[in-house]
Motif scaffolding. Structure first.
Motif, PDB file in Angstrom:
ATOM      1  N   ASN A  28       0.859  -1.175   0.000  1.00  0.00           N
ATOM      2  CA  ASN A  28       0.000   0.000   0.000  1.00  0.00           C
ATOM      3  C   ASN A  28       0.897   1.227   0.000  1.00  0.00           C
ATOM      4  O   ASN A  28       2.065   1.143   0.341  1.00  0.00           O
ATOM      5  N   ALA A  68      -3.088   4.152  -2.635  1.00  0.00           N
ATOM      6  CA  ALA A  68      -3.655   2.810  -2.475  1.00  0.00           C
ATOM      7  C   ALA A  68      -3.694   2.430  -1.002  1.00  0.00           C
ATOM      8  O   ALA A  68      -2.657   2.218  -0.387  1.00  0.00           O
ATOM      9  N   VAL A  71      -6.498  -1.420  -2.048  1.00  0.00           N
ATOM     10  CA  VAL A  71      -5.912  -2.225  -3.125  1.00  0.00           C
ATOM     11  C   VAL A  71      -4.415  -2.296  -2.869  1.00  0.00           C
ATOM     12  O   VAL A  71      -3.798  -1.323  -2.456  1.00  0.00           O
ATOM     13  N   ARG A  72      -3.821  -3.466  -3.078  1.00  0.00           N
ATOM     14  CA  ARG A  72      -2.375  -3.614  -2.912  1.00  0.00           C
ATOM     15  C   ARG A  72      -1.731  -3.697  -4.290  1.00  0.00           C
ATOM     16  O   ARG A  72      -2.226  -4.396  -5.168  1.00  0.00           O
ATOM     17  N   TYR A  73      -0.661  -2.962  -4.464  1.00  0.00           N
ATOM     18  CA  TYR A  73       0.089  -2.977  -5.720  1.00  0.00           C
ATOM     19  C   TYR A  73       1.176  -4.040  -5.611  1.00  0.00           C
ATOM     20  O   TYR A  73       1.937  -4.052  -4.641  1.00  0.00           O
ATOM     21  N   LEU A  98       5.535  -2.630 -11.809  1.00  0.00           N
ATOM     22  CA  LEU A  98       4.194  -2.997 -11.364  1.00  0.00           C
ATOM     23  C   LEU A  98       3.733  -4.188 -12.190  1.00  0.00           C
ATOM     24  O   LEU A  98       3.657  -4.110 -13.414  1.00  0.00           O
ATOM     25  N   LEU A 101      -2.241  -6.235  -9.246  1.00  0.00           N
ATOM     26  CA  LEU A 101      -2.990  -5.642  -8.142  1.00  0.00           C
ATOM     27  C   LEU A 101      -3.642  -6.767  -7.354  1.00  0.00           C
ATOM     28  O   LEU A 101      -3.966  -7.813  -7.913  1.00  0.00           O
ATOM     29  N   VAL A 103      -7.021  -7.077  -5.256  1.00  0.00           N
ATOM     30  CA  VAL A 103      -8.270  -6.395  -4.953  1.00  0.00           C
ATOM     31  C   VAL A 103      -9.182  -7.379  -4.248  1.00  0.00           C
ATOM     32  O   VAL A 103      -9.563  -8.396  -4.832  1.00  0.00           O
TER      33      VAL A 103
END
Length: 133
Positions: A28, A68, A71-73, A98, A101, A103
């Motif tokens: 996050n 964020a 949601v985690r990247y 990246l 994600l 979610v």
């Protein structure tokens, strides 16, 4: 005589750091397309503007930054690119790839992977910092 063990130890440390730098981390924090955008958000937030308001201001024309929190990247190849001070705290700005994600517990891949700049909420392992050194 000590050269062998010292070299071997250094090789193990570098191999471990390299592995950590390539590991995937689900994080996050603030994620932006450029380092300058990350710096702008924290600079303006340091002036007393609410953080989310600054993110919305930066995203006025198109979405370039996301704060964020739910949601985690999912990122890999993390490296520290710079540090800055905001509200009296030193922050590390990182660059990474990246790849997805998370979610609501569901993983969503990002294809093709994208370069991204971020300041995570979580503290990253110190070995990850080697890429930017």
């Amino acid at each position: 005589m000590l050269a062998g063990p010292v070299v071997a130890t250094a090789a193990i440390v570098l191999a471990t750091a390299s592995t950590l730098a390539n590991d995937r981390h689900a994080l996050n924090g603030l994620f932006c397309n450029t380092k300058a955008q990350v710096e702008m958000v924290f600079k303006e937030a340091g002036r007393g503007i609410p953080f989310q308001g600054v993110v919305e201001m930066v995203n006025q024309d198109k979405v370039v930054c996301v704060h964020a929190t739910k949601v985690r990247y999912v990122v890999r190849n993390i490296g520290s690119v710079s540090t800055m001070v905001s509200r009296g705290s030193q922050l590390n700005i990182y660059e990474a790839t990246l790849t997805g994600l998370i979610v609501g517990g569901n993983s969503r891949p990002i294809e093709p992977p994208l370069q991204i700049f971020f300041v995570p909420t979580e503290r990253l392992p110190s070995a990850v910092l080697l890429r930017g050194a």
